[in-house]
Design an enzyme around this catalytic site. Structure first.
Site, short mmCIF file in Angstrom:
data_model
loop_
_atom_site.label_atom_id
_atom_site.label_comp_id
_atom_site.label_asym_id
_atom_site.label_seq_id
_atom_site.Cartn_x
_atom_site.Cartn_y
_atom_site.Cartn_z
N VAL A 290 -5.55 2.09 -16.96
CA VAL A 290 -6.47 1.34 -16.09
C VAL A 290 -6.57 2.08 -14.76
O VAL A 290 -7.59 2.68 -14.44
CB VAL A 290 -6.02 -0.12 -15.88
CG1 VAL A 290 -6.96 -0.83 -14.91
CG2 VAL A 290 -6.00 -0.86 -17.21
N ASP A 391 8.39 -4.73 -9.13
CA ASP A 391 8.44 -5.90 -8.25
C ASP A 391 8.08 -7.18 -8.98
O ASP A 391 8.51 -8.27 -8.59
CB ASP A 391 7.49 -5.70 -7.06
CG ASP A 391 7.98 -4.66 -6.09
OD1 ASP A 391 9.19 -4.42 -6.05
OD2 ASP A 391 7.14 -4.07 -5.37
N LYS A 453 12.75 -8.94 -2.13
CA LYS A 453 12.63 -7.49 -2.24
C LYS A 453 13.18 -6.84 -0.98
O LYS A 453 12.92 -7.31 0.13
CB LYS A 453 11.15 -7.08 -2.41
CG LYS A 453 10.94 -5.56 -2.42
CD LYS A 453 9.48 -5.19 -2.62
CE LYS A 453 9.28 -3.69 -2.56
NZ LYS A 453 7.87 -3.28 -2.81
N GLU A 834 6.27 27.08 12.08
CA GLU A 834 6.53 28.13 13.07
C GLU A 834 7.03 29.41 12.41
O GLU A 834 6.55 30.49 12.71
CB GLU A 834 7.54 27.64 14.11
CG GLU A 834 7.81 28.65 15.20
CD GLU A 834 8.75 28.14 16.28
OE1 GLU A 834 9.23 28.97 17.08
OE2 GLU A 834 9.02 26.92 16.33
N ARG A 912 20.06 25.15 21.92
CA ARG A 912 19.38 24.04 22.60
C ARG A 912 20.24 22.78 22.56
O ARG A 912 20.29 22.02 23.54
CB ARG A 912 18.05 23.76 21.91
CG ARG A 912 16.93 24.66 22.36
CD ARG A 912 16.11 24.00 23.46
NE ARG A 912 15.08 24.87 23.95
CZ ARG A 912 14.13 24.48 24.77
NH1 ARG A 912 14.07 23.24 25.20
NH2 ARG A 912 13.22 25.32 25.20
N GLU A 1300 7.50 17.54 22.96
CA GLU A 1300 8.82 17.22 22.43
C GLU A 1300 9.62 16.21 23.24
O GLU A 1300 10.38 15.42 22.65
CB GLU A 1300 9.63 18.51 22.28
CG GLU A 1300 9.08 19.46 21.24
CD GLU A 1300 9.75 20.82 21.27
OE1 GLU A 1300 10.51 21.12 20.34
OE2 GLU A 1300 9.49 21.58 22.23
#
Length: 1364
Positions: A290, A391, A453, A834, A912, A1300
């Protein structure tokens, strides 16, 4: 039993298969049954519909499909995922894509216009999907939708850039609501006057309010939209340009289809049940389809081949929805969306007590996948798939549903749902049988059915554990006795588990606390899971079975409250356990000044590509047409984490359809090594593989699918070697990348620990999980040769074109001058493109160069996630000394990051982290050191923050622990230890222009911290099972590249005689608005309109040797380079300008041209006053710092671990923003992405913590198992402010970097969650410090709450497993 067979055979000859796309008729030839709708659309040039994941999990491929329902005599308009829809499944329908709504040349549709003008598009890759989801909602509703409906319709669409708030604001103008409610509680910057409109986007009074209160909508019967006036701002009115449903399709009768596809696939569409049964008789193994939402995953991702598909969408007998005296009957072919509508209508018409099961099903459907999936997925498909985490199956079982089954001869039988599921993916269906319908009986009076759930993410996520529960109470001898009960769980076994012992324990017992206690004990014997059960999280999943039953007990007791002789009333403090979750609409507020400089700088201009992105016209790498000679590439990947290559058999690949070439290490013309810092990574593995997913070779073929098929046919034999699969293993084995040890120090740590000043010392460990970039556009590159192979050109999705140029030249043995890399835009990058993207360009360049043919390499989402690296996981060990007041005196810190199998950027990322491991705190004595671990995983890489968030998270963990030790709030400890103006950091840099305290004070006032603290404490006292928490977090982010030589930028500015300006620079646009900001700088400098400036593609033959677009520094550097070029041009033009007053810039330019003035200039900029020496550990590594702070309030469900963010208040010092709207978008996007890192997104690798995953393999390699934040994870109240009157003299136009710095502020959500958990633990008698690793998933939240329901499975200090 009965018979439905009809001997008459009336299958008519099929007509030509047709399809309308954007109003244009398309004939569908035979032979395309293997194609999806998405593949077809892109093949015919409609590339606005994107391939984001290929599994219906991201929404980038959303289109609207319309068809005429001959039963209702109305048009049906639905959003669907084109990536899952088989092409022939939409035969006879009308498909509308973003290109069909509007375009740049002829005008945008209001949905597109609203999204563009309200800053709802950044990278733009997901944008057409959002547009189509919203448009489909408008077309499918007769009246304007509610805000709740809008948010629900977008739950199946993911965005990684915006943080969703501007998208919601853009679409909210189409809702039926009072606009004044939009900013309710969102702290508007000004109080509205009577009748004044408050802008939903800015929270300020404005004149952009709607002029019409309703939307002129189609009546659903194909009449199209009425022609009305169109206001560019007001999204509530429509144009007369709507594409109506093609009238030809109304008149056309549906026909029987029998079509074929590649690989012998048959696609058959019968029209009657008897045709289906006949086909099932002829093809017993045929798959009934379906929506294809499950089969599409199996065929595309699991590579299962099914030869025959029978589409049952048009079979009336399978699409019935009937109501009778006994219950409702639901055809197996009924779509989930239709079922929900039907049951809602039933509930309105029937007695309340009869529809308890119907209500439970409706509630469960609300959290069932996204709208696009629900629109096509069928009831029968969900049942027969027999997923252990379905479910709905537990609810069918619990509600006494019967499944009606028919065989090929038409014989019908009924079976109870609870007896239908026989084993993992096995059901009680013979090869000659199909599921006909589902019958759900009415519930009786005092019979209750409830659904449960819990998933990683509330919306559009598969269950971790779910349940369906039913109990029938009858009054007997003055007591309420359980007459019948059924408890069913999903997610705890190979099938939906019927709790037989518990059901037996319940029946005949009085409904009271004794029954509850006995049932909880019995459940532990009913639900048995081994420690290495697939899916892991065993303790959590077991605890959920108890939590769900406890909630069910409370819920039933509450429903019975007030009944005669019923005495189990629910205490008020316990009601929070059963309150249904209702999410309010997101209320966004933005507060900033507009210190405009010149014509454009400082103005909140719309993203320059927004109008192209909302129409689907914006081109990305994979949208570039290749031509008939083009080839597609697929990677041959290692399947072992560490092994020696013994042999490679490629004979199967060479005989595969469409094969054009296969290449290994021996075929590389140049060097087989690459790497951004150290060249330690082979392009093609030659002898040893060091991770699952390492590239061994590449196959090229005529289509993407054929290339992948050929790659799968390559057989590799291995000699397996020992693998290192965690930081812990690496540290034990001393497995570190060479020369990766780093250390920083200040003062004398050991002496301080021994001194009398140091009142307390704490030691601990912090485990920090990684994070997938999940850019919506996967890694893509397109390489071709020119001039007979003498030159190589490429278009790539990369943040570093220069590295592409370098790697490709090196691998091919060419000079860089013969290699050109171009980039127009990226569909997101976040650091993941990067360096890792450069590797894939090198791979694709080999076949392109050798064959002298164009080659396109586009990674599938699962492959991308498996091979391209993620944010580094970290491990930190700290020792901190402090006073009784909480003043920090000494820090001894050891940190490790998981570099993977090559160094990549892991060393600068570690550096860093070391730089920022003090966050914003003054620490007199510091010793920090770290190393990069070599592990047998794909190389980890850059990600927004570049190690800074990990270093800071370690710090904030021990800051909070200090607070608990000295019995103060963490906020007090933070403020007590702030750095200030003139502070000397551990690496010798002096703090200048520090706005930290000012930001902190402003945030405390803005969020009303003390008042909220009091309200949260009061709430927690009154609610046992829901807890709230709050936190305030500061940040300090240093701006510059780690390596001094990278802090340079170039630009080329050219002025044309018509007064327009063309700018080319070395930066890359990936949604962050770099091009828009750079254009604003140029426009303001020349004092011309922004529209007169155009930013060309980034190209290595225009601006050479450009540094990657990273480190948040691109606006600073490229903006300054462009400014430099503009000033050069102005200086050249100045003599002409002083001779005569020119009436326009165009006239001045012409005058200069006639005087032979050079109107092209190359600008250049180097970042001054930076440098660092790791030998001495001292220097000035950063040009300046961006400061910020954030407040968050959360609410957790202590029984399940579910949480939501009630409020977030974020403030940053961005100097004088070049474009405050774009900067706000960056803040919101970073914050929501950061929320994913701290609370949602968990990478699960095959390691000792997850033994059910093959060693070294990534389990979470797609949106099905890896959950980024969705539209419903946005804070309910989301305020963003920019600090005013804080210019920054160290960057262009006094601005500051933004990309950032805001990311770490999302840790305020993490620490607010921990604050709420502390409140929960206190009620259970657990006091003091406890570890909480990130991400704080429902598992970690729930298990940390440590109560009677977790006690049978874990201790209060239990630490769920994490791949680190």
């Amino acid at each position: 039993m009965g018979s439905l067979i009809n001997k008459e055979n009336d299958v008519k000859e099929p007509k030509d298969a047709i399809l309308y796309i954007n109003g244009v008729l398309k004939l569908l030839p035979n032979g395309l049954a293997h194609l999806t709708l998405l593949e077809y659309l892109r093949d015919v040039g409609l590339t606005g519909t994107k391939l984001g994941c290929g599994e219906g999990g991201c929404g980038a491929c959303t289109v609207m499909v319309s068809y005429f329902d001959h039963n209702s005599k109305k048009c049906v308009h639905q959003a669907i995922n084109a990536c899952l829809a088989p092409l022939y499944s939409v035969e006879g329908m009308h498909v509308l894509t973003a290109e069909g709504l509007g375009n740049r040349k002829f005008g945008l549709h209001p949905v597109q216009e609203s999204l563009a003008s309200r800053h709802g598009s950044q990278c733009g890759f997901c944008t057409p999907g959002f547009v189509m989801s919203m448009y489909a909602l408008l077309r499918s509703t007769k009246t304007p939708p509610t805000e709740e409906q809008i948010e629900e319709s977008l739950a199946g669409n993911l965005c990684r850039c915006t943080g969703y708030r501007p998208i919601l604001d853009a679409f909210r103008v189409f809702a039926k609501s009072n606009d004044l409610l939009y900013t309710n509680g969102s702290v508007p910057s000004q109080e509205p006057k009577d009748g004044e409109f408050i802008c939903p986007s800015t929270g300020k009074p404005c004149s952009c309010g709607p002029t019409q209160e309703t939307i002129n909508q189609a009546d659903g019967s194909c009449k199209g939209y009425k022609a009305v006036s169109y206001n560019e701002i007001d999204g509530s009115s429509y144009t007369n340009k709507e594409i109506i449903f093609p009238p030809q399709l109304i008149l056309r009768k549906t026909s029987y289809l029998s079509l074929n596809g590649f690989g012998g696939i048959k696609w058959i569409r019968p029209l009657l049940l008897k045709h289906v049964l006949d086909l099932k008789s002829r093809y017993p193994d045929a798959k009934l389809v379906v929506g294809n939402t499950e089969l599409g995953i199996e065929t595309r991702l699991k590579k299962i081949h099914y030869p025959v598909f029978v589409a049952v969408t048009h079979v009336p007998e399978l699409n019935i929805l009937t109501v009778n005296d006994d219950g409702v009957e639901i055809g197996a072919g009924v779509r989930i969306t239709e079922l929900r509508k039907f049951l809602k209508k039933v509930i309105e018409e029937r007695s309340v007590y009869e529809t308890s099961a119907c209500k439970a099903i409706i509630e469960q459907i609300k959290w069932f996948a996204g709208t696009q999936i629900r629109n096509v997925a069928s009831v029968g498909g969900n049942i027969c798939t027999a997923s252990p985490i379905s479910d709905l199956n537990p609810l069918w079982m619990a509600s006494r549903a019967k499944f009606r089954i028919v065989d090929c001869k038409g014989n019908v039988r009924d079976t109870l749902a609870e007896k239908f599921f026989l084993g993992y993916r096995k059901v009680d269906l013979g090869s000659n049988e199909i599921l006909l319908s589902v019958f759900v009986p009415w519930t009786r009076k005092f019979e209750f059915v409830k659904e449960f759930k819990q998933a990683h993410r509330r919306d559009d996520d598969i269950a971790l554990v779910n349940a369906g529960m039913r109990v029938y109470l009858e009054k007997h001898k003055q007591k309420w006795i359980v007459s019948d009960a059924c408890i069913v769980y999903g997610g705890v076994g190979p099938v939906s588990l019927l709790a037989v012992k518990t059901n037996g324990c319940l029946v005949g017992k009085e409904w009271n606390k004794e029954l509850l206690q006995n049932s909880l004990e019995t459940l532990q014997r009913d639900v048995l899971m081994s420690d290495d059960a697939p899916g892991g999280m065993v303790e959590f999943r077991k605890s959920l079975t108890l939590s769900f039953f406890f909630k069910f007990f409370l819920w039933v007791s509450h429903q019975m409250d007030g009944q005669d002789l019923f005495n189990e009333s629910v205490p008020v403090s316990h009601l929070s356990a059963i309150e249904s979750f209702h999410r309010p609409s997101v209320m966004g507020s933005q507060d900033y000044d507009v210190p405009k400089q010149g014509t454009a700088v400082g103005s909140p201009e719309v993203h320059m590509s927004a109008r192209l992105q909302v129409t689907g016209e914006a081109e990305y790498t994979d949208d570039t047409p290749m031509g008939p000679a083009g080839l597609h590439a697929a990677l041959i990947l290692s399947k072992k984490p560490h092994a020696r290559l013994l042999s490679i058999n490629d004979s199967g690949a060479r005989s595969s359809p469409g094969f054009a070439g296969i290449f290994f290490a021996k075929d590389i013309p140049g060097y087989n090594s690459t790497g951004p810092v150290v060249e330690d990574e082979e392009v093609f593995a030659s002898e040893i593989v060091t991770c699952v997913g390492q590239v061994i070779g590449v196959v090229v073929a005529d289509t993407h699918e054929n290339a992948k098929l050929a790659a799968r046919k390559v057989n590799v034999e291995y000699e397996v070697l020992p693998a290192i699969l965690s930081i812990e293993d690496a540290v034990k084995a001393k497995s570190f990348h060479p020369n990766s040890y780093r250390a920083l120090s200040k003062g004398d740590v050991d002496l301080c620990f021994k001194s009398d000043k140091c009142h307390k010392i704490i030691e601990g460990e912090v485990h920090i999980g990684g994070q997938e970039h999940f850019y919506l556009e996967p890694q893509s590159t397109f390489v071709w040769t020119m001039d007979g192979g003498n030159e190589v050109h490429m278009i790539s999705s990369t943040q570093a074109p220069q590295k592409h140029q370098k790697y490709v030249a090196q691998v091919l043995g060419l000079p860089m001058s013969k290699v050109v890399c171009k980039v127009k835009r990226l569909g997101g990058g976040f650091g993941g493109k990067e360096t890792r993207s450069d590797f894939f360009a090198a791979v694709a360049a080999v076949p392109a160069y050798i064959l002298n043919r164009p080659v396109k390499l586009v990674l599938d989402r699962d492959i991308d996630m498996m091979v391209s690296g993620q944010r580094h996981s970290f491990f930190g060990k700290y020792k901190v000394g402090f006073t009784n007041e909480g003043k920090v005196l000494a820090l001894d810190l050891e940190i490790y990051n998981n570099g993977g199998n090559s160094l990549d950027l892991s060393l600068p990322i570690l550096e860093r982290a070391l730089y920022h491991s003090d966050n914003v705190y003054e620490i007199p004595h510091v010793r920090v050191n770290g190393s990069v671990c070599f592990t047998n995983y794909p190389s980890n890489t850059a990600f927004r923050g570049f190690g800074v968030p990990q270093g800071m998270l370690v710090t904030e963990n021990w800051i909070q622990r200090i607070a608990m030790e000295v019995k103060k709030s963490p906020e007090e400890i933070r403020e007590l230890n702030f750095i200030s103006e003139g502070s000397i950091l551990r690496y010798g840099q002096r703090v200048e222009d520090c706005t930290l305290q000012r930001l902190w004070d402003q945030l405390k006032k803005s969020c009303n911290f003390l008042k909220v603290r009091s309200e949260v404490d009061k709430f927690n006292l009154c609610n046992r099972w829901k807890k709230r928490g709050i936190a305030m977090i500061p940040t300090k982010f240093g701006i510059s590249f780690n390596r001094k030589f990278m802090n340079q930028a170039g630009a080329l500015v050219q002025v044309y005689t018509d007064g327009t300006v063309l700018v080319t620079h070395g930066g890359v646009e990936m949604g962050q608005g770099l091009r828009t900001k750079v254009a604003q700088i140029a426009a303001s400098e020349f004092e011309i309109p922004l529209s007169s400036v155009f930013i060309s593609e980034t190209s290595t033959d225009k601006v050479p040797n450009a540094s990657p677009t990273a480190a948040s520094a691109s606006s600073d550097m490229y903006g300054a380079a462009v400014l430099d070029a503009c000033k050069q041009l102005k200086a050249r033009m100045e003599p002409i300008a002083t001779l005569k007053k020119h009436t326009s810039f165009e006239k001045l330019v012409n005058a200069c041209y006639l005087e032979r003035v050079d109107l092209s200039a190359h600008g250049f900029y180097i970042v001054p006053d930076i440098g660092f020496n790791w030998t001495t550990g001292k220097g000035h590594p950063f040009r300046y710092f961006t400061y910020g702070a954030a407040f968050a309030e959360v609410e957790i469900d202590t029984l399940t671990g579910d949480f939501h963010t009630r409020a977030a208040d974020v403030i940053l010092d961005l100097g004088f923003s070049i474009n405050p709207a774009i900067d706000v978008g960056q803040i919101e996007g970073a914050f929501v992405q950061g929320m994913g890192w701290v609370a949602l997104e968990e990478l699960k690798w095959g390691d000792d913590a997850h033994k059910w995953v093959p060693p070294g393999c990534l389990f979470t390699c797609g949106p099905g198992n890896y959950k980024i934040p969705s539209v419903n994870d946005v804070p309910f109240k989301f305020k963003v402010s920019l600090l005013k009157d804080a210019p920054n003299d160290k960057a262009v136009h006094s601005s500051k970097a933004v990309g950032e710095p805001p990311f770490f502020l999302a840790s305020s959500v993490f620490f607010a969650i921990k604050d709420a958990i502390i409140a929960a633990r206190v009620e259970s008698g657990s006091h003091g410090w406890f570890p909480l690793d990130n991400p704080a998933t429902p598992e970690r939240i729930r298990m940390a709450c440590a109560d009677d329901f977790t006690a049978p499975f874990s201790k209060p200090d239990f630490r769920p497993k994490l791949s680190v």
